[in-house]
Design a protein around this motif. Structure first.
Motif, PDB file in Angstrom:
ATOM      1  N   ALA A 272       5.698  28.313   3.584  1.00 23.88           N
ATOM      2  CA  ALA A 272       4.619  28.617   2.643  1.00 23.88           C
ATOM      3  C   ALA A 272       3.271  28.209   3.217  1.00 23.88           C
ATOM      4  CB  ALA A 272       4.875  27.947   1.296  1.00 23.88           C
ATOM      5  N   TYR A 273       2.939  26.921   3.231  1.00 26.51           N
ATOM      6  CA  TYR A 273       1.606  26.528   3.693  1.00 26.51           C
ATOM      7  C   TYR A 273       1.611  25.091   4.197  1.00 26.51           C
ATOM      8  CZ  TYR A 273       1.655  24.962  -1.208  1.00 26.51           C
ATOM      9  OH  TYR A 273       2.012  24.417  -2.413  1.00 26.51           O
ATOM     10  N   ASN A 274       0.631  24.810   5.043  1.00 22.31           N
ATOM     11  CA  ASN A 274       0.360  23.455   5.483  1.00 22.31           C
ATOM     12  C   ASN A 274      -0.316  22.721   4.328  1.00 22.31           C
ATOM     13  OD1 ASN A 274      -1.800  21.481   6.568  1.00 22.31           O
ATOM     14  ND2 ASN A 274      -0.422  21.703   8.309  1.00 22.31           N
ATOM     15  N   VAL A 275       0.237  21.580   3.935  1.00 24.66           N
ATOM     16  CA  VAL A 275      -0.238  20.896   2.726  1.00 24.66           C
ATOM     17  C   VAL A 275      -1.688  20.459   2.873  1.00 24.66           C
ATOM     18  CG1 VAL A 275       0.088  18.905   1.207  1.00 24.66           C
ATOM     19  CG2 VAL A 275       2.078  20.165   2.072  1.00 24.66           C
ATOM     20  N   LEU A 279      -4.812  21.595   0.459  1.00 23.88           N
ATOM     21  CA  LEU A 279      -5.622  20.653  -0.316  1.00 23.88           C
ATOM     22  C   LEU A 279      -7.099  20.764   0.060  1.00 23.88           C
ATOM     23  CD1 LEU A 279      -3.356  17.471  -0.299  1.00 23.88           C
ATOM     24  CD2 LEU A 279      -3.730  19.068  -2.189  1.00 23.88           C
ATOM     25  N   ARG A 280      -7.354  20.941   1.358  1.00 26.07           N
ATOM     26  CA  ARG A 280      -8.738  21.068   1.818  1.00 26.07           C
ATOM     27  C   ARG A 280      -9.394  22.312   1.211  1.00 26.07           C
ATOM     28  NH1 ARG A 280      -7.659  20.402   6.760  1.00 26.07           N
ATOM     29  NH2 ARG A 280      -8.194  18.199   6.949  1.00 26.07           N
ATOM     30  N   GLY A 329      -0.347  12.162  11.026  1.00 20.41           N
ATOM     31  CA  GLY A 329      -1.560  12.967  10.893  1.00 20.41           C
ATOM     32  C   GLY A 329      -1.399  14.162   9.992  1.00 20.41           C
ATOM     33  N   SER A 330      -0.318  14.251   9.218  1.00 24.03           N
ATOM     34  CA  SER A 330      -0.089  15.441   8.415  1.00 24.03           C
ATOM     35  C   SER A 330       0.773  15.120   7.206  1.00 24.03           C
ATOM     36  CB  SER A 330       0.598  16.523   9.254  1.00 24.03           C
ATOM     37  OG  SER A 330       1.026  17.598   8.455  1.00 24.03           O
ATOM     38  N   ARG A 331       0.518  15.827   6.120  1.00 29.01           N
ATOM     39  CA  ARG A 331       1.390  15.730   4.947  1.00 29.01           C
ATOM     40  C   ARG A 331       2.588  16.660   5.071  1.00 29.01           C
ATOM     41  NH1 ARG A 331      -3.717  14.715   2.917  1.00 29.01           N
ATOM     42  NH2 ARG A 331      -3.865  13.118   1.275  1.00 29.01           N
ATOM     43  N   ILE A 365      -1.172  15.243  -3.041  1.00 24.88           N
ATOM     44  CA  ILE A 365      -2.234  14.314  -2.641  1.00 24.88           C
ATOM     45  C   ILE A 365      -1.639  12.975  -2.234  1.00 24.88           C
ATOM     46  CG2 ILE A 365      -4.225  13.005  -3.502  1.00 24.88           C
ATOM     47  CD1 ILE A 365      -4.840  15.425  -5.327  1.00 24.88           C
ATOM     48  N   ALA A 366      -0.595  12.549  -2.931  1.00 21.92           N
ATOM     49  CA  ALA A 366      -0.015  11.228  -2.689  1.00 21.92           C
ATOM     50  C   ALA A 366       0.867  11.163  -1.452  1.00 21.92           C
ATOM     51  CB  ALA A 366       0.780  10.787  -3.912  1.00 21.92           C
ATOM     52  N   LEU A 367       1.204  12.306  -0.866  1.00 21.54           N
ATOM     53  CA  LEU A 367       2.095  12.308   0.303  1.00 21.54           C
ATOM     54  C   LEU A 367       1.525  11.468   1.445  1.00 21.54           C
ATOM     55  CD1 LEU A 367       3.234  16.051   0.443  1.00 21.54           C
ATOM     56  CD2 LEU A 367       4.626  14.066  -0.168  1.00 21.54           C
TER      57      LEU A 367
END
Length: 367
Positions: A272-275, A279-280, A329-331, A365-367
């Motif tokens: 689906a998408y990069n979290v 968010l950005r 460096g990533s969720r 957001i909390a990831l």
């Protein structure tokens, strides 16, 4: 592909039951005699799958399995490790998506420089909520097929060598978080907008126009070639591998549209998408993220499509967060691995569950 794999695994289980003392070499020899696979060093390549036999005496299984460069040759089909134990056989799907890290001689592993080998202990025993067992191999391989080899190598580089990845983790401030948590209301407003409906109608019309080409592409086994080909038909451009495939504006709203294909008559789980990227994007005012979902029934020669926000109830229920992709460096990323075929049903009315969507965004957001 999967049926042939299960036939091979059933043969091995049956043989082991009838000859409980059979060790690795005997089982491997019997498999070769029965199925005539092609041998690529230590890997036996069957009809749409590959096996690597290994032996384990104790409860743990830490044997060195294969070099990462060798795995690359077999990563487009199910790659299964046959673990021969004293009284039973265990099977582990070991495609690159199912690896936690690379263990052996991996000091020089870099993006663009594939080095090192992986051990049995490096293979995930569970992916998401699915245990790594034969009953789930079809679903697990469908999850794996959504990622490219480069996707997995980049993740393994970070997990193995503590290298800072290229993508920077997004740290939303108070204002950013307020905008992100307002995204469900923006998505609901989009569904009520005639402009959003008009954009959706145009895209669905384009999908119908390319129906025959889409059906031809759907026959490809390589999910990335298939997805990229269909994206290029709709966009008229190459795949940029960014958050979206298309952007549209109506009024003050910026609409990000990602194109995702779902095979309705077989297992598939599109990435689906990069979290962090999502968010950005949602931290900007007047933004709506949507998906042009294309459902393809190859057997029925049918293609359907619908434009819906990513926070629409059916897509939200199908969205799975792949936590093992989340590094320093990533969720991580999400996949559409649940059932959401109802969006293609006649008369289906998409909605955005505001409270549920907000809770989901809070979780991201909390990831």
């Amino acid at each position: 592909m999967i049926d042939a794999l299960y036939e091979a695994l059933d043969f091995l289980v049956t043989y082991k039951r009838s000859s409980r003392s059979a060790r690795k070499q005997e089982l491997q020899a019997e498999f070769i005699r029965a199925f005539g696979p092609r041998r690529v060093r230590s890997v036996l390549v069957g009809d749409g799958y590959a096996l690597r036999f290994a032996e384990a005496q104790a409860g743990s299984f830490s044997n060195t399995i294969l070099s990462l460069s060798a795995l690359q040759q077999h990563d487009q089909a199910p790659f299964v490790v046959v673990v021969v134990r004293r009284d039973r056989l265990d099977f582990l799907l070991a495609n690159s998506t199912m690896l936690k890290k690379v263990s052996h001689s991996s000091r020089d592993l870099r993006i663009g420089r594939v080095r090192g080998s992986f051990n049995g202990s490096d293979i995930l025993r569970e992916y998401g909520e699915l245990p790594n067992i034969p009953a789930n191999f079809g679903a697990l391989f469908a999850l794996h097929a959504a990622f490219t080899w480069d996707d997995n190598v980049e993740r393994l580089v970070e997990a193995t060598n503590a290298i800072v990845p290229r993508d920077v983790r997004f740290h939303p401030g108070t204002d950013d978080q307020a905008l992100i948590l307002a995204a469900p209301s923006r998505a609901a407003a989009a569904l009520a907008s005639q402009d959003f409906a008009a954009i959706g109608h145009d895209l669905v019309t384009a999908v119908k126009h390319h129906r025959q080409s889409i059906l031809r592409l759907a026959a490809l086994d390589n999910v990335n070639l298939r997805g990229n080909g269909i994206e290029q038909l709709i966009t008229g451009d190459g795949s940029a591998h960014r958050l979206d495939d298309l952007e549209r504006r109506y009024g003050s709203t910026l609409l990000s549209i990602d194109i995702k294909t779902k095979l309705l008559d077989r297992a598939s789980a599109p990435k689906a998408y990069n979290v962090d990227k999502m968010l950005r994007f949602l931290a900007k005012p007047d933004t709506v993220a949507a998906v042009l979902v294309i459902g393809i029934d190859v057997g029925g020669q049918d293609v359907r499509a619908m434009l819906v926000p990513v926070l629409e109830r059916s897509l939200l229920a199908a969205t799975r967060i792949q936590h093992h992709w989340a590094g320093r460096g990533s969720r991580g990323v999400t996949q559409l691995s649940g059932p959401f075929g109802q969006v293609f049903e006649s008369g289906y009315g998409p909605t955005v569950p505001l409270d549920q969507a907000r809770e989901f965004l809070i979780e991201l957001i909390a990831l």
